[in-house]
Motif scaffolding. Structure first.
Motif, short mmCIF file in Angstrom:
data_model
loop_
_atom_site.label_atom_id
_atom_site.label_comp_id
_atom_site.label_asym_id
_atom_site.label_seq_id
_atom_site.Cartn_x
_atom_site.Cartn_y
_atom_site.Cartn_z
N ALA A 58 0.82 -1.21 0.00
CA ALA A 58 0.00 0.00 0.00
C ALA A 58 0.86 1.26 0.00
CB ALA A 58 -0.95 0.00 1.20
N ASP A 59 2.00 1.20 0.69
CA ASP A 59 2.88 2.36 0.77
C ASP A 59 4.26 1.91 1.23
OD1 ASP A 59 2.56 1.94 3.56
OD2 ASP A 59 1.00 3.47 3.69
N ALA A 60 5.17 2.85 1.34
CA ALA A 60 6.55 2.54 1.73
C ALA A 60 6.61 1.97 3.15
CB ALA A 60 7.43 3.78 1.61
N ALA A 61 5.75 2.45 4.03
CA ALA A 61 5.75 1.94 5.41
C ALA A 61 5.37 0.47 5.44
CB ALA A 61 4.81 2.76 6.28
N ALA A 62 4.39 0.07 4.63
CA ALA A 62 3.99 -1.34 4.56
C ALA A 62 5.14 -2.19 4.02
CB ALA A 62 2.75 -1.50 3.68
N MET A 63 5.84 -1.68 3.03
CA MET A 63 6.99 -2.39 2.47
C MET A 63 8.07 -2.56 3.54
SD MET A 63 9.22 -1.56 -0.94
CE MET A 63 9.89 -0.03 -0.28
N ASP A 64 8.33 -1.50 4.28
CA ASP A 64 9.35 -1.55 5.33
C ASP A 64 8.96 -2.54 6.43
OD1 ASP A 64 10.83 0.33 3.94
OD2 ASP A 64 10.19 2.01 5.20
N ARG A 65 7.67 -2.56 6.81
CA ARG A 65 7.21 -3.52 7.83
C ARG A 65 7.42 -4.95 7.34
NH1 ARG A 65 3.27 0.34 8.47
NH2 ARG A 65 1.77 -0.75 7.13
N HIS A 66 7.08 -5.19 6.08
CA HIS A 66 7.27 -6.53 5.52
C HIS A 66 8.75 -6.90 5.52
CE1 HIS A 66 7.10 -9.95 2.86
NE2 HIS A 66 8.04 -9.37 2.14
N ASN A 67 9.57 -6.03 4.99
CA ASN A 67 11.00 -6.33 4.89
C ASN A 67 11.66 -6.51 6.25
OD1 ASN A 67 11.02 -6.40 2.11
ND2 ASN A 67 11.55 -4.24 1.91
N GLY A 68 11.13 -5.86 7.27
CA GLY A 68 11.67 -5.98 8.62
C GLY A 68 11.01 -7.06 9.46
N SER A 69 10.12 -7.83 8.86
CA SER A 69 9.37 -8.83 9.62
C SER A 69 10.23 -10.03 9.97
CB SER A 69 8.14 -9.29 8.83
OG SER A 69 8.53 -10.11 7.73
N GLU A 70 9.81 -10.72 11.01
CA GLU A 70 10.47 -11.97 11.42
C GLU A 70 10.36 -13.02 10.31
OE1 GLU A 70 12.66 -14.68 13.37
OE2 GLU A 70 12.42 -12.58 13.95
#
Length: 98
Positions: A58-70
């Motif tokens: 949806a946005d850069a924040a969602a991408m960052d959350r995904h990439n930083g996920s466990e």
């Protein structure tokens, strides 16, 4: 919409392990990441060692959350020793979708 396209190649004989690791990430995304709009995994029909993903956020924040996920950390811990070469990543802004 932010996107990531990835091309990954497993070492010969490790295809099933890489496939399972990618599908584990997909299951995590489906259950836990509402702002990951799509997470597509493909295995090349002519070369079963080659996989691609197409990821929509949806946005850069969602991408960052995904990439930083466990889930992504677990994926790379599993995949790193069985990859044949570097992962090719293309991060982009989606300009057209159907």
């Amino acid at each position: 919409m932010k996107t990531i396209s990835a091309i990954l190649r497993a070492r010969s004989g490790a295809e099933d392990t890489l496939r399972a690791a990618l599908l584990d990430v997909a299951a995590h995304v489906a259950a836990n990441e509402p702002d990951t709009v799509g997470f597509f995994v493909s295995q090349d029909e002519g070369d079963p060692t080659r996989f691609t993903t197409y990821e929509r956020f949806a946005d850069a924040a969602a991408m960052d959350r995904h990439n930083g996920s466990e889930a992504v950390a677990r994926f790379f811990a599993t995949a790193q020793p069985i990859l044949d070469g570097e992962v090719i990543l293309v991060t982009a802004d989606e300009i057209s979708a159907r």
